[in-house]
Write a protein that holds these residues in place. Sequence first.
Motif, short mmCIF file in Angstrom:
data_model
loop_
_atom_site.label_atom_id
_atom_site.label_comp_id
_atom_site.label_asym_id
_atom_site.label_seq_id
_atom_site.Cartn_x
_atom_site.Cartn_y
_atom_site.Cartn_z
N UNK A 82 21.11 7.15 40.00
CA UNK A 82 21.24 6.79 41.21
C UNK A 82 22.12 7.63 41.99
N UNK A 83 21.22 8.61 42.59
CA UNK A 83 22.11 9.47 43.52
C UNK A 83 22.60 9.12 44.77
N UNK A 84 23.62 9.56 45.25
CA UNK A 84 24.28 9.19 46.50
C UNK A 84 23.65 9.75 47.55
N UNK A 85 24.44 9.14 48.64
CA UNK A 85 23.78 9.58 50.04
C UNK A 85 23.76 10.92 50.29
N UNK A 86 24.81 11.59 49.63
CA UNK A 86 25.01 13.13 49.85
C UNK A 86 24.94 13.89 48.53
N UNK A 87 24.76 15.08 48.39
CA UNK A 87 24.63 15.95 47.36
C UNK A 87 26.17 15.71 46.55
N UNK A 88 27.20 15.81 47.16
CA UNK A 88 28.49 15.66 46.56
C UNK A 88 28.38 14.45 45.77
N UNK A 89 27.79 13.40 45.93
CA UNK A 89 27.73 12.21 45.06
C UNK A 89 26.43 12.13 44.00
N UNK A 90 25.88 13.24 43.70
CA UNK A 90 24.73 13.17 42.80
C UNK A 90 25.52 13.14 41.36
N UNK A 91 25.22 12.22 40.36
CA UNK A 91 25.94 12.39 39.25
C UNK A 91 24.70 12.20 38.08
N UNK A 92 24.92 12.65 37.16
CA UNK A 92 24.09 12.54 35.78
C UNK A 92 24.68 11.89 34.75
N UNK A 93 25.84 11.45 34.89
CA UNK A 93 26.66 10.71 33.61
C UNK A 93 26.09 9.29 33.59
N UNK A 94 25.40 9.00 34.50
CA UNK A 94 25.27 7.29 34.38
C UNK A 94 23.78 7.16 33.87
N UNK A 95 23.03 8.47 33.40
CA UNK A 95 21.72 8.08 32.98
C UNK A 95 21.71 7.83 31.61
N UNK A 96 20.63 6.90 30.98
CA UNK A 96 20.39 6.65 29.56
C UNK A 96 18.92 6.57 29.43
N UNK A 97 18.67 7.01 28.11
CA UNK A 97 17.31 7.18 27.67
C UNK A 97 17.10 6.48 26.43
N UNK A 98 16.19 5.57 26.51
CA UNK A 98 15.92 4.94 25.27
C UNK A 98 14.80 5.38 24.27
#
Length: 294
Positions: A278-294
């Motif tokens: 879920x990327x944020x409204x600016x690049x400073x708020x782009x995080x990958x730690x929330x991603x999961x893969x089944x």
Amino acid sequence: MIIRHVPEPGSQQLLLEKGDIDIALSLQPDQFKSLAGNKNVNIESFPYSGTWYIGLNLGDARLKNPKVRLALKYLVDYYGMANTFLKGRFEVHQTFLPIGLFSAIPYDPYKLDVAKAKALLAEAGYPNGFELRLSTSNISPQLDMAQSVQQTMGQANVKVNIVATEQKQLIAEFRARKHMATLISWTPDYLDPHTNASTFAFNDNDSDDAPHPLAWRCHYFDLAVNARTTAAVKELDPAKRKAMYEELQKILTDEGPYILMFQPANEVASRASVKGYKPGIVEDLYFFRTITKS
């Protein structure tokens, strides 16, 4: 986590379909269309912090007339564009603060209303309309937007002449105040409402050799608005500051030299097995730690 640079959107699509990558971040509209029926791929849209608008040069006597500006705001088919060729990529948003920034409000008072626009133009002294030069970038979706504006404004006898150029030339004309109307976008520099208020609203020196925020470029010089902008950035009480920016947004939407149209979105395609990006409204708020893969 592996991040790959794949410059060609078509290659990103093929890698995603084969399962060689999990998320594609820079696909184009054609790729999203072709992926729409793929059960192994999810397509999501996330708000981005840009503001797409038409800047009107108040150095032109016609555009300086507030009734003319108001009429033009009723001659844009915001929802028609957002629901067709801009679907998934833009949402109608008519203030200078994108949703997601502190104090941004969902204030969208304008829609296509040719009859109202004609009445306003007649009151302003232009019952037969006039010609308007609209500068835009020569790429999509800017050119598509300009053509839509040309068609709807023509319904009220405002003849729009589109001048499509490279972005560099478009910006140079805008910064030199040589435009009549410019279709362009703006992105905030930091996550505070003053970043946009200081350029859309504030202009304390309209002389030709002054610094050039957006208000200056459009010859928008309003002492009361300047005072509101200065007061808002200095206010320490969050609730009072929020209310001040809310009021400032409404003033600029209704009275300012801008036809504020859209807030863009980032479309992302991912494998169905991937969740949580879920990327944020600016690049400073782009995080990958929330991603999961089944």
